[in-house]
Enzyme design. Structure first.
Site, PDB file in Angstrom:
ATOM      1  N   ASP A 104     -40.528  35.480  28.025  1.00  0.00           N
ATOM      2  CA  ASP A 104     -41.341  34.599  27.176  1.00  0.00           C
ATOM      3  C   ASP A 104     -40.698  34.563  25.802  1.00  0.00           C
ATOM      4  OD1 ASP A 104     -43.430  33.110  25.913  1.00  0.00           O
ATOM      5  OD2 ASP A 104     -44.859  33.951  27.350  1.00  0.00           O
ATOM      6  N   LYS A 127     -44.744  38.180  22.453  1.00  0.00           N
ATOM      7  CA  LYS A 127     -45.633  38.444  23.588  1.00  0.00           C
ATOM      8  C   LYS A 127     -45.041  39.468  24.556  1.00  0.00           C
ATOM      9  CE  LYS A 127     -48.502  34.354  23.560  1.00  0.00           C
ATOM     10  NZ  LYS A 127     -48.823  33.030  24.109  1.00  0.00           N
ATOM     11  N   ASN A 150     -36.463  31.499  25.492  1.00  0.00           N
ATOM     12  CA  ASN A 150     -36.903  30.297  26.191  1.00  0.00           C
ATOM     13  C   ASN A 150     -35.953  30.059  27.366  1.00  0.00           C
ATOM     14  OD1 ASN A 150     -37.434  27.698  26.990  1.00  0.00           O
ATOM     15  ND2 ASN A 150     -37.293  26.808  24.941  1.00  0.00           N
ATOM     16  N   CYS A 249     -54.160  19.979  21.510  1.00  0.00           N
ATOM     17  CA  CYS A 249     -54.567  21.352  21.818  1.00  0.00           C
ATOM     18  C   CYS A 249     -55.286  21.395  23.158  1.00  0.00           C
ATOM     19  CB  CYS A 249     -55.471  21.865  20.708  1.00  0.00           C
ATOM     20  SG  CYS A 249     -56.141  23.494  21.030  1.00  0.00           S
TER      21      CYS A 249
END
Ligand SMILES: [Zn+2]
Length: 376
Positions: A104, A127, A150, A249
């Protein structure tokens, strides 16, 4: 006399000190409660054994060799609302003495607190690091490998592929990849990597309105891949590329994400057990239990269907018993309440067929039928 500014500065200083001390205290608490690693999973039923409840699965006949889970390597891609909970479940199940590989590149934010796993004090940490810290404390027997990047960029993708290919304990391919990412590009990257490696994997996702989710099992070369059969298109005719727009969102709920994570991990456990059974069957077939296999062959009752299923014993004479006078074949023990008369049924059909406007004729024959029934 001290000015207001001076007092304010002093307060700030003291606040910093309190923060520092509480952090130190937390670290101390964590390290003083950490347990030592355990070499062998024990089934001993004592409160101090972290594996007693898992090993009870063996006693209950659910799994044959629970401890084999420690040889299993799972790569979790995406450590958000689904991935972090998935990783926690795997950790608590004692997956891989081995490895849990986490991929992540996001940071923990306060906006993630509506989900499970992460806590406010972890805000700002990556994370994967935050997850590995917590999980290592929960189960130090699990080895973690974290990659904070990524997977969709060219350079990272190559590295990602490499880790899937040789990231297991024996430096071979991982046993399973779980995709817990939240965007189309990342899913496509996982799909591509798994296709190229022939790696089985699970895709997972939660809907934008947070009230539904899916998991999908993919075996490259056997099942249509994610690109060929995107679950969102198949299920709802929605093109996933049109979702996840900048500045929009999406909603999320800890419940839905927890359910999807639970489904993923339950299937990991089931899959592992299936693989074990298959391996054992192969082992048995290839020599070790040849005599047993021979014996079984003799026992087969019914050779003309592949399941060896036979409803009635062919040797017993049931046919004459079960045949009705109208020629209907019935299984043993079943009888009809009424016997259909072949003559009258033929007459009725002829009557209906011969008349053009068959309604009255039909009514007449219905009366006939009623009369017949009364005589029964
Ligand atoms: Zn495909």
């Amino acid at each position: 006399m001290t000015s207001v500014e001076e007092l304010q500065l002093k307060i700030k200083e003291l606040e910093e000190k309190v923060k520092e001390l509480s952090l130190k205290n937390q670290e101390h608490n964590v390290s003083s409660h950490a347990r030592a690693k355990i070499d062998h999973m024990s089934a001993e039923v004592v409160d101090s054994n972290p594996y007693s409840r898992l090993m009870a699965l063996k006693r209950m006949g659910i799994v044959e060799n629970y401890e084999k889970i420690r040889t299993y390597t799972v790569a979790v891609v995406g450590v958000g609302g689904v991935g972090s909970v998935t990783a926690e479940m795997l950790t608590r199940c004692g997956i891989g003495k081995v490895k849990l590989i986490l991929f992540d590149y996001d940071k923990v934010e306060l906006a993630n607190m509506n989900r499970l796993f992460f806590q406010p004090h972890q805000a700002g940490l990556s994370k994967v690091d935050a997850a590995a810290n917590t999980l290592q404390f929960i189960n130090p027997d699990v080895t973690f490998e974290t990659h904070n990047y990524n997977v969709t960029t060219l350079e990272n993708f190559e590295h990602f592929m490499g880790r899937l290919k040789s990231g297991s304990l024996s430096e071979g391919p991982v046993d399973l990849v779980l995709s817990c990412v939240d965007n189309y590009e990342a899913r496509m990257a996982v799909n591509r990597a798994c296709n190229e490696l022939g790696q089985t994997w699970f895709e997972s996702g939660v809907s934008e309105n947070a009230v539904s989710g899916h998991i999908q099992f993919l075996i490259p070369g056997e099942i249509a891949c994610f690109d060929c059969a995107p679950p969102l298109v198949v299920a709802s005719q929605i093109d996933e590329k049109t979702l996840k727009k900048e500045g929009v969102c999406a909603a999320s709920l800890p419940t839905t994400m927890g359910i999807v994570a639970g489904l993923l991990v339950q299937n990991v456990l089931k899959k592992r057990q299936e693989e074990y059974r298959k391996r054992k069957q192969e082992e048995d077939a290839s020599g070790q239990n040849v005599e047993e296999a021979k014996e079984e062959e003799v026992v087969v009752v019914h050779e003309d269907n592949e399941w060896g299923i036979s409803l009635v014993d062919e040797s017993s004479n049931v046919e004459s018993d079960s045949k009705t006078s109208s020629g209907l074949h019935l299984s043993q023990g079943i009888r009809v309440a009424f016997e259909r008369s072949t003559d009258s049924s033929n007459k009725d059909t002829e009557a209906l067929e011969s008349e053009g406007d068959g309604w009255e004729e039909a009514e007449v024959s219905l009366d006939d039928l009623m009369a017949q029934m009364k005589t029964l």
